[in-house]
Each structure stands twice: as structure tokens, then as C-alpha cells.
Design an enzyme around this catalytic site. Sequence first.
Site, short mmCIF file in Angstrom:
data_model
loop_
_atom_site.label_atom_id
_atom_site.label_comp_id
_atom_site.label_asym_id
_atom_site.label_seq_id
_atom_site.Cartn_x
_atom_site.Cartn_y
_atom_site.Cartn_z
N THR A 11 0.83 -1.19 0.00
CA THR A 11 0.00 0.00 0.00
C THR A 11 0.87 1.24 0.00
OG1 THR A 11 -1.52 -1.26 1.34
CG2 THR A 11 -1.92 1.09 1.16
N GLY A 232 -10.34 -0.67 4.22
CA GLY A 232 -9.80 0.55 3.66
C GLY A 232 -8.66 0.41 2.68
N ASP A 233 -8.20 -0.82 2.43
CA ASP A 233 -7.05 -0.94 1.54
C ASP A 233 -7.00 -2.31 0.86
OD1 ASP A 233 -4.77 -0.09 0.25
OD2 ASP A 233 -3.42 -0.58 1.89
N LEU A 234 -8.12 -2.72 0.28
CA LEU A 234 -8.16 -4.01 -0.42
C LEU A 234 -7.56 -3.85 -1.81
CD1 LEU A 234 -11.61 -5.51 0.61
CD2 LEU A 234 -9.33 -6.22 1.34
#
Length: 381
Positions: A11, A232-234
Site C-alpha cells: 500500500t 480501507g485498503d483491499l
Amino acid sequence: MSEISVNSSHTLFKTGAMSIKKASKPSLSDAQVTEITARLFGLTVSSIHPLPSYDDQNFHLVCVDAGDFVLKVMNSTDSENMKLLELQTYSMNLVQQNGLPAQTALRTVTGEMMSLEEIDCGYGLQKYLVRLLTYLPGTPMAKINCTPQLLYETGKTAAMLDNILLRMEHESLSALHRENFIWSLSCVPLIDDYLSVMDGDPMQLVIRGVINHYRNQVVPKLPSFRKCINHGDLNDHNILVERDGPSRYKISGILDFSDMSSGYFIFELAIAIMYMMIESRNPLEVGGPVIAGFESVFPLNSDERDALYTLVLSRFCQSLVYSRSAVLQQPENEMYLMITARNGFRLLKLLWEKGKEEVEKVWFEGAAHISMLNGDNNSLI
């Protein structure tokens, strides 16, 4: 040896206000890693492999008679927020207990889920939070050619994940109300504060246009969005897959809960669509199967559907602007930080030029077609 993923967070720049100082990033030696693992967890390390991370330090450890683990050492700034980190650790265990493949934290020899350690990494003694997580087998989705079946499973998993997190009970839940958290889709207007990094780039005008659309078309609809807790961060590096037959894959791991925050179901769907587009050979067609999978668990209402296009563009803008800002602070890490940007600017331009009506037609007609094929089976033919 079968395909094994390094359990790392690819990320982009992860801090809430881009204020992490370089001195706060841990830089443990192999000897320090070996000592900490033995002292805290009673395990003997036989091999250490560093994993990429921007703010933290991650290691793939192989331990004698115990197997593989991931040692995560948080930067000293984020290590100050113990409640949030405790909640993230608790969430991973909860998700795994409810049937989705998430990493879980191993307890220390004294029974704790994590330990705050004073370590000298060259800047004097600082406190770093240390966790040892299970190592999940699999290949990051970014490394394979995603089929509609796998994209459908991604959308379905995103909705299931938010449903599990919504049921979470914990004394520190209020820590997820992260005001001015730049990675939340509730905070898209904060991009304005960083737009100077785009000076001279024609895409700056597109990004300004997206922010205006967000203010005018999304903000008024927020009251009708269904609330939840977002992972929130797939992104396509935080989802691991394994082969499930000669031509199918199944999801084998969900990584990196550090962007969790209070939000809305539609945010998770928008984030998943955006990241699934990055490496796709047919990026416009990604939305259909992801939406179909998501709606097999959580059907959208009319306002949520109407906002989806702008939310996907908004996530592109967040990622592209913040990654460029991060590169200015740490240019030596440019290749890692600009993972999304390599294709992201092209895809943002594509979506913007095609416009909401044309993109929605592709997405929602594709979703309807896939849902019709699936019937009640929730698996693509």
C-alpha cells in the site's frame, strides 16, 4: 515449492498526515530480530528475509520447528497509538475466526498480543511496537491475470469483511473515528492540501474536477450511505490467492489492516474496484464482476450506486497525489511508492474522459449479467 507470497504491505504511503519522520522508521539488524523473537516469543530464527514497507519494518521469519511467520515492527510515531494498533490486531483475529483468511497475531511468552520495545536503531532509544503474525501462503493478485470469477469473489469478500467488522465489539472502537485521515474516502477534500505536487501536470485539472464532483455529488448523499468499519485498503497486493483447480483461484489471504476506519460499505466497494483495475488487461470491465460479488452479500441503494463512479475516481486521486508527495520526502523509495501511479494516471484519465454515464453502463450492465448467470449459486459459470 508452491507459490508463496511475501506478506508485505504494498500500500502506498500510509500515514494519516504525512508527518512520519525518517528517524522514526525502525531499522533493526538481523541480530536484533533474532534476539527479540527469542525473548518475546520463545522461537529460534533460522532465516530472516526483509519485506518491503514504507514506514515500518517487516520480516519473513523461518523458525526452527515452528515454521514461517511475519515479524512487524511499527514506526515509533504510529507505535504511540496503542489503542488503534490493539484494535487492528483484534480485528485480524476476529476476521479469521469468522471464516475469512486473515493473519493472526501470536501471543508473547507473557500472553500479550504485542509488545512495545525500546530499541536503538541509530537515533537513540525509541519505542517500537512489535507483533508476530502468521504467514499466509499465496500469490498477490497483482501477479496473476484476474478472471471474472476471482473479481466476483473479491467483491463478495469485501462485503463479507465489512459485515464482520461491523459486528465487532471492543472498548477502543472510538479509535476508528480517524478525523482528517487522508486515506479515508470521507476526507477526499484534503487532497487540496497536497495538490501543489501536481503543479505543471495537466492531470491536476482532472483531480480538481474530481474533488469538485465529490463535494457536489457525494457529500449530499452521505446521510443515505450505510455505515460500517472499512478495511480501507483491499488492493491487489493485500489480497493473496491460491490455485483452486486448473483454471480457478481462491482468495487465501487478506493483509494489512492499518487503514481501518469508520466509514461506509460503498467506500470498500469503490476502493476494491479502483485497485482491481490497476493491473487488469480490461480495466473498464473490472467493475461489473466486483459489483456483482459485493451485491450478492450487500445490495446497494440508489444513492450508493449513484456515487460509486465518483468514489472510484476519488480513490485514484488520493493514491496518485499522496504517492507523489511521498516520493518528494523519500525519493530513494520511488519505485515502491509509485506502484499504483504507473497505470493509475492513465486509468484516471480514461474514466474521466469516458464520463459517468458510459462507465456506469459498463459496470452495472456487467454486474446484472453476471448476477443472472450466477442465479442463487454465487459462483460464476
